[in-house]
Every structure is written in C-alpha cells, then in structure tokens.
Write an enzyme that holds these catalytic residues in place. Structure first.
Site, PDB file in Angstrom:
ATOM      1  CG  ASP A  89      -2.172  -0.727   1.091  1.00  0.00           C
ATOM      2  OD1 ASP A  89      -2.634  -0.883  -0.050  1.00  0.00           O
ATOM      3  OD2 ASP A  89      -2.718  -1.165   2.123  1.00  0.00           O
ATOM      4  CE  LYS A 119      -4.514  -2.525  -1.253  1.00  0.00           C
ATOM      5  NZ  LYS A 119      -5.171  -1.407  -0.496  1.00  0.00           N
ATOM      6  CD  GLU A 121      -7.230   3.063   1.045  1.00  0.00           C
ATOM      7  OE1 GLU A 121      -7.902   4.056   1.408  1.00  0.00           O
ATOM      8  OE2 GLU A 121      -6.861   2.175   1.835  1.00  0.00           O
ATOM      9  CD  GLU A 188     -11.558  -2.799   2.748  1.00  0.00           C
ATOM     10  OE1 GLU A 188     -11.589  -2.956   3.981  1.00  0.00           O
ATOM     11  OE2 GLU A 188     -10.607  -2.258   2.152  1.00  0.00           O
TER      12      GLU A 188
END
Length: 270
Positions: A89, A119, A121, A188
């Site tokens: 992340d 990754k 968001e 998610e």
C-alpha cells in the site's frame, strides 16, 4: 492458478487468470517467516497493507502508518518470498497531494523494498496519479469501495455502493483506473451484485474483500483468517484456524514449566 504455477508470479499471470476464468488468492503479510509460509502454501499474491497499523503496530486505524513503515515491512516480506507477487500500500499522506508525490513515493517504495506493485486508494480523482505511476514504471492496483484511509470522510466502516448512483459511480471509477493503467482493481465492502457489475465491465482482474464471489481474486487479513485476532469479525471474514488458542495454550504451558522448574530439562541443556 495452481495447475500451471510459474516460477515467479507477474502481472501477466493475473490477467491470464481473468481471461481464462481462473482465480487467485491474496493475503496480507508483514514479515519474512510468514511470507515464506504463505509462499510455500501457494498463495499467488501477498499484500503489505497499511493494515499493519492495526494488526502489528497497535494503532486504532491505518492513518498513522508512514511510508518508512511500509518500506521496512515490505523489505521483510520480499526477503521471505520466492514465487508470490508482492504488493504494498501507498499509505495515507504519501500520494494524495499530486501525481508527482505519488511517483516519488511509489518509486522509492519499489526501489528500496523490491516489491512488484503498489496499491492506491481512490477512484477517478486519482487517475492522473495512477497514470503517472505507471508511466514511471510502477505497477498499480486500484482500490475502490470502502477505502480505509478515507474512513473519516466516509463516516466509518460502511458498505459502499448500495444505491444505483453509487454503484454506477463505482463502475465509472473502476473503468477510469483501468484506463489509467491499473492492472487490477480491488473492491472492499461492496454488495456482491455491484462487484459483479464492476468485474463484468472490466478487462483487468478484480480482487474482492467483502465483495462476493465473482471477483478474480480474494484477499483477507491473515491474522483474521487464521484466528489470531479475537473479537468481532467482519461478516466477510472466514477463520480457517484458531491460532489465538494454539498460541495462548503453548505460552501458558511454557510459563508454567518455567515457574515450576521443569523447563529447561537436562535434554535442553549442554
């Protein structure tokens, strides 16, 4: 993907899984020993998630996790891995300001830890960031639906995409991230019907956590999956073992034997 396991997993293998209707598994991981165990067990993808803040560092949220933290734990996981594809992340505060900041953080993370992808968001608002990362040579997984780094904006841990407008926006986000160069999209806490809609709209693979069974991949936090963490679990968590009981029983036995003098015995000495 176990039928044709490559010597080293790369982005192309996950695209092949999507194209051929196969699936893959992902687990979080934060240390070399656990990475080795998961790697030997056939897990295709390992994630050094900012969940390290909750599960290892003892924070109440992921927000305090720094880029230096992620780099340290990523280095450990990479050292313990031979075959799995390792993703990390980009933590809160390391990419939001600008595409240039995202590239600086992403390049540093890949260069200093040896991971294969990052990754990030967010949806359409971060397509320029994703495009810049990919142009700089950093492979990217997009993360939509519930995004823990935005929990203060989202009003806590809440299912995303329940109404038609939100579901349509999620498809739009996923398509935008795909076109920006993300090689996979993680969803998610999304209703299964919405996740299926997103997956069908994309040519790249999807990864679900609390997003039903129609994604190409699935991911869980390993301490939840193996029952090391106790307390209320999210509905999407399946516990495949109860390591909490195994560990506490073993440690209690060790403690008792030390206090009563039965350990170490002669066989444990020199």
């Amino acid at each position: 993907m176990a039928d044709s396991t490559p010597r080293k997993f790369r982005t192309v293998h996950f695209q092949q899984a999507k194209d051929e209707g196969r699936r893959f598994a992902m687990l979080t991981c934060y240390d070399a020993i656990t990475a080795g165990l998961f790697d030997q067990s056939g897990i295709e993808m390992l994630l050094i998630g900012d969940s390290v803040g909750n599960t290892v560092l003892g924070h109440a949220t992921t927000l305090p996790v720094t880029l230096d933290d992620i780099i340290t734990f990523s280095q450990a996981v990479v050292r313990g891995t031979e075959r799995a594809f390792v993703v990390a992340d980009l933590p809160f505060g390391s990419y939001e300001v600008s595409p240039a900041q995202a590239v600086e953080s992403g390049v540093r993370l890949v260069k200093e830890s040896g991971i294969s992808a990052v990754k990030i968001e967010g949806g359409t608002e971060y397509t320029d960031h994703v495009r810049a990362l990919v142009s700089a040579g950093v492979a990217v997984i997009g993360h939509i639906g519930f995004t823990p780094q935005s929990e203060n904006v989202l009003g806590g841990y809440r299912i995303q995409g329940r109404d038609d407008d939100a579901a349509a926006a999620m498809v739009e986000d996923a398509l935008a991230l795909q076109e920006a160069g993300a090689f996979a999209i993680l969803m998610e806490m999304v209703p299964a019907v919405v996740a299926r809609r997103v997956d069908e709209a994309l040519r790249v693979p999807t990864i679900g956590i609390g997003a039903g069974s129609d994604t190409t991949g699935q991911v869980l936090v390993w301490q939840d999956m193996l029952g090391l963490r106790q307390g209320k679990m999210a509905r999407f968590v399946k516990q495949y073992a109860q390591l909490h009981t195994v560990v506490t029983d073993a440690v209690s036995t060790y403690h008792r034997e030390v206090l009563e003098g039965s350990f170490p015995s002669e066989e444990h000495g020199y």
